[in-house]
Design a protein around this motif. Structure first.
Motif, PDB file in Angstrom:
ATOM      1  N   ALA A   1      -3.628  16.764  -8.077  1.00 50.23           N
ATOM      2  CA  ALA A   1      -4.758  16.893  -7.156  1.00 50.23           C
ATOM      3  C   ALA A   1      -5.402  18.250  -7.373  1.00 50.23           C
ATOM      4  O   ALA A   1      -4.722  19.270  -7.423  1.00 50.23           O
ATOM      5  CB  ALA A   1      -4.285  16.747  -5.714  1.00 50.23           C
ATOM      6  N   ASN A   2      -6.711  18.248  -7.529  1.00 45.89           N
ATOM      7  CA  ASN A   2      -7.423  19.475  -7.865  1.00 45.89           C
ATOM      8  C   ASN A   2      -8.750  19.532  -7.107  1.00 45.89           C
ATOM      9  O   ASN A   2      -9.791  19.795  -7.678  1.00 45.89           O
ATOM     10  CB  ASN A   2      -7.659  19.516  -9.379  1.00 45.89           C
ATOM     11  CG  ASN A   2      -8.104  20.874  -9.859  1.00 45.89           C
ATOM     12  OD1 ASN A   2      -7.669  21.886  -9.354  1.00 45.89           O
ATOM     13  ND2 ASN A   2      -8.973  20.881 -10.841  1.00 45.89           N
ATOM     14  N   SER A   3      -8.703  19.196  -5.817  1.00 48.38           N
ATOM     15  CA  SER A   3      -9.920  19.123  -5.018  1.00 48.38           C
ATOM     16  C   SER A   3      -9.588  19.402  -3.559  1.00 48.38           C
ATOM     17  O   SER A   3      -8.500  19.096  -3.091  1.00 48.38           O
ATOM     18  CB  SER A   3     -10.522  17.721  -5.148  1.00 48.38           C
ATOM     19  OG  SER A   3     -11.622  17.555  -4.285  1.00 48.38           O
TER      20      SER A   3
ATOM     21  N   GLN B   1       1.109   3.950  -3.874  1.00 53.10           N
ATOM     22  CA  GLN B   1      -0.026   4.667  -3.313  1.00 53.10           C
ATOM     23  C   GLN B   1       0.478   5.967  -2.716  1.00 53.10           C
ATOM     24  O   GLN B   1       1.517   5.981  -2.064  1.00 53.10           O
ATOM     25  CB  GLN B   1      -0.718   3.842  -2.234  1.00 53.10           C
ATOM     26  CG  GLN B   1      -1.827   4.610  -1.509  1.00 53.10           C
ATOM     27  CD  GLN B   1      -2.578   3.755  -0.515  1.00 53.10           C
ATOM     28  OE1 GLN B   1      -3.327   2.878  -0.907  1.00 53.10           O
ATOM     29  NE2 GLN B   1      -2.367   4.011   0.771  1.00 53.10           N
ATOM     30  N   TRP B   2      -0.236   7.050  -2.948  1.00 57.40           N
ATOM     31  CA  TRP B   2       0.094   8.295  -2.299  1.00 57.40           C
ATOM     32  C   TRP B   2      -1.178   9.128  -2.150  1.00 57.40           C
ATOM     33  O   TRP B   2      -2.173   8.889  -2.813  1.00 57.40           O
ATOM     34  CB  TRP B   2       1.206   9.043  -3.009  1.00 57.40           C
ATOM     35  CG  TRP B   2       0.965   9.473  -4.416  1.00 57.40           C
ATOM     36  CD1 TRP B   2       0.598  10.710  -4.835  1.00 57.40           C
ATOM     37  CD2 TRP B   2       1.106   8.679  -5.601  1.00 57.40           C
ATOM     38  NE1 TRP B   2       0.496  10.734  -6.203  1.00 57.40           N
ATOM     39  CE2 TRP B   2       0.799   9.498  -6.694  1.00 57.40           C
ATOM     40  CE3 TRP B   2       1.455   7.362  -5.847  1.00 57.40           C
ATOM     41  CZ2 TRP B   2       0.828   9.056  -8.012  1.00 57.40           C
ATOM     42  CZ3 TRP B   2       1.483   6.908  -7.151  1.00 57.40           C
ATOM     43  CH2 TRP B   2       1.183   7.750  -8.211  1.00 57.40           C
ATOM     44  N   ARG B   3      -1.121  10.088  -1.231  1.00 53.35           N
ATOM     45  CA  ARG B   3      -2.256  10.951  -0.941  1.00 53.35           C
ATOM     46  C   ARG B   3      -1.856  12.403  -1.151  1.00 53.35           C
ATOM     47  O   ARG B   3      -0.733  12.793  -0.861  1.00 53.35           O
ATOM     48  CB  ARG B   3      -2.714  10.773   0.511  1.00 53.35           C
ATOM     49  CG  ARG B   3      -3.358   9.461   0.777  1.00 53.35           C
ATOM     50  CD  ARG B   3      -3.793   9.360   2.243  1.00 53.35           C
ATOM     51  NE  ARG B   3      -4.415   8.094   2.514  1.00 53.35           N
ATOM     52  CZ  ARG B   3      -3.771   6.975   2.809  1.00 53.35           C
ATOM     53  NH1 ARG B   3      -2.461   6.982   2.891  1.00 53.35           N
ATOM     54  NH2 ARG B   3      -4.414   5.857   3.023  1.00 53.35           N
ATOM     55  N   ASP B   4      -2.827  13.169  -1.610  1.00 58.85           N
ATOM     56  CA  ASP B   4      -2.592  14.593  -1.782  1.00 58.85           C
ATOM     57  C   ASP B   4      -3.938  15.292  -1.921  1.00 58.85           C
ATOM     58  O   ASP B   4      -4.950  14.660  -2.177  1.00 58.85           O
ATOM     59  CB  ASP B   4      -1.737  14.859  -3.019  1.00 58.85           C
ATOM     60  CG  ASP B   4      -0.822  16.064  -2.838  1.00 58.85           C
ATOM     61  OD1 ASP B   4      -1.098  16.905  -1.965  1.00 58.85           O
ATOM     62  OD2 ASP B   4       0.164  16.149  -3.569  1.00 58.85           O
ATOM     63  N   TRP B   5      -3.938  16.579  -1.756  1.00 58.42           N
ATOM     64  CA  TRP B   5      -5.116  17.394  -2.010  1.00 58.42           C
ATOM     65  C   TRP B   5      -4.640  18.798  -2.332  1.00 58.42           C
ATOM     66  O   TRP B   5      -3.550  19.212  -1.939  1.00 58.42           O
ATOM     67  CB  TRP B   5      -6.077  17.423  -0.818  1.00 58.42           C
ATOM     68  CG  TRP B   5      -5.511  18.115   0.373  1.00 58.42           C
ATOM     69  CD1 TRP B   5      -4.791  17.564   1.376  1.00 58.42           C
ATOM     70  CD2 TRP B   5      -5.573  19.509   0.662  1.00 58.42           C
ATOM     71  NE1 TRP B   5      -4.399  18.513   2.274  1.00 58.42           N
ATOM     72  CE2 TRP B   5      -4.882  19.729   1.868  1.00 58.42           C
ATOM     73  CE3 TRP B   5      -6.158  20.596   0.032  1.00 58.42           C
ATOM     74  CZ2 TRP B   5      -4.745  20.985   2.435  1.00 58.42           C
ATOM     75  CZ3 TRP B   5      -6.034  21.853   0.597  1.00 58.42           C
ATOM     76  CH2 TRP B   5      -5.337  22.026   1.800  1.00 58.42           C
ATOM     77  N   SER B   6      -5.447  19.515  -3.081  1.00 59.15           N
ATOM     78  CA  SER B   6      -5.124  20.888  -3.398  1.00 59.15           C
ATOM     79  C   SER B   6      -6.284  21.504  -4.159  1.00 59.15           C
ATOM     80  O   SER B   6      -6.936  20.826  -4.950  1.00 59.15           O
ATOM     81  CB  SER B   6      -3.870  20.963  -4.258  1.00 59.15           C
ATOM     82  OG  SER B   6      -3.613  22.301  -4.624  1.00 59.15           O
TER      83      SER B   6
ATOM     84  N   CYS C   1      -9.009  14.690  -9.578  1.00 57.63           N
ATOM     85  CA  CYS C   1      -7.654  14.158  -9.603  1.00 57.63           C
ATOM     86  C   CYS C   1      -7.380  13.730 -11.036  1.00 57.63           C
ATOM     87  O   CYS C   1      -8.168  12.984 -11.628  1.00 57.63           O
ATOM     88  CB  CYS C   1      -7.501  12.978  -8.641  1.00 57.63           C
ATOM     89  SG  CYS C   1      -5.791  12.403  -8.522  1.00 57.63           S
ATOM     90  N   LEU C   2      -6.321  14.221 -11.599  1.00 54.63           N
ATOM     91  CA  LEU C   2      -5.919  13.880 -12.958  1.00 54.63           C
ATOM     92  C   LEU C   2      -4.650  13.046 -12.865  1.00 54.63           C
ATOM     93  O   LEU C   2      -3.706  13.432 -12.181  1.00 54.63           O
ATOM     94  CB  LEU C   2      -5.678  15.141 -13.775  1.00 54.63           C
ATOM     95  CG  LEU C   2      -6.836  16.145 -13.753  1.00 54.63           C
ATOM     96  CD1 LEU C   2      -6.427  17.445 -14.411  1.00 54.63           C
ATOM     97  CD2 LEU C   2      -8.061  15.562 -14.415  1.00 54.63           C
TER      98      LEU C   2
END
Length: 172
Positions: free
Chosen positions: A79-81, A98-103, A163-164
């Motif tokens: 996660a890159n946002s 399915q999973w969620r993340d941000w950073s 997101c990569l």
């Protein structure tokens, strides 16, 4: 065998052929230059068959890739946002992860190992609930290790790094 690739827009050619009694399967005569103006050079090259026909260059991929059937593969996302990224993995049209993340610090998510089923694998990424644009490429290394590298764009700055997702196989 003789192979010729012609780039019509630039009138350049790349061609290769084996000599009739050649014993080394990977030694070919190569030519690249304006059509009809190249000298033969000796070189080494290898052709690998991609496991998918996806990975075009228009940054408008649907995130569907063909893996070998009945194998285990790994999925890791970065996660890159600042926007929340929801990563969804489908195998044979069924969501299996399915999973969620941000950073904003390129944070890795936990790697998940999944079965490939019949081999149809799709990556979907949502940013704040909206579908992201996806661009993916198959990369084969040493004829054995395979990756699908997936870059997504959430629509704010067109940098395709929000997101990569990395899919790799074989495992073990």
């Amino acid at each position: 065998m003789f192979i010729n690739l012609l780039n019509k827009s630039q009138e350049r050619t790349v061609n290769a052929h084996n000599e009739a009694n050649q014993t080394d399967a990977f030694k070919h005569v190569l030519r690249t230059a304006p059509v009809g103006q190249a000298q033969d050079i000796t070189g080494w090259w290898r052709v690998d068959q991609s496991v998918t026909d996806k990975g075009d260059t228009d940054n408008n991929d649907d995130g569907t890739y063909n893996l070998p059937p009945n194998i285990r593969f790994a999925v890791t996302a970065i996660a890159n946002s600042a926007a929340e990224q929801t990563i969804q993995i489908y195998v044979d049209d069924k969501m299996v992860a399915q999973w969620r993340d941000w950073s904003t610090e390129s944070k890795n998510t936990q790697t998940q190992v999944l079965p490939s089923g019949r081999g149809k694998v799709q990556v979907k990424v949502l940013a704040n609930g909206k579908p992201s644009l996806i661009d993916g490429r198959h990369v084969g290394m040493a004829g054995k290790t395979n990756f699908f590298l997936v870059a997504t764009e959430d629509g704010t700055d067109n940098d395709y790094n929000d997101c990569l997702v990395v899919i790799n196989w074989p495992l073990g």
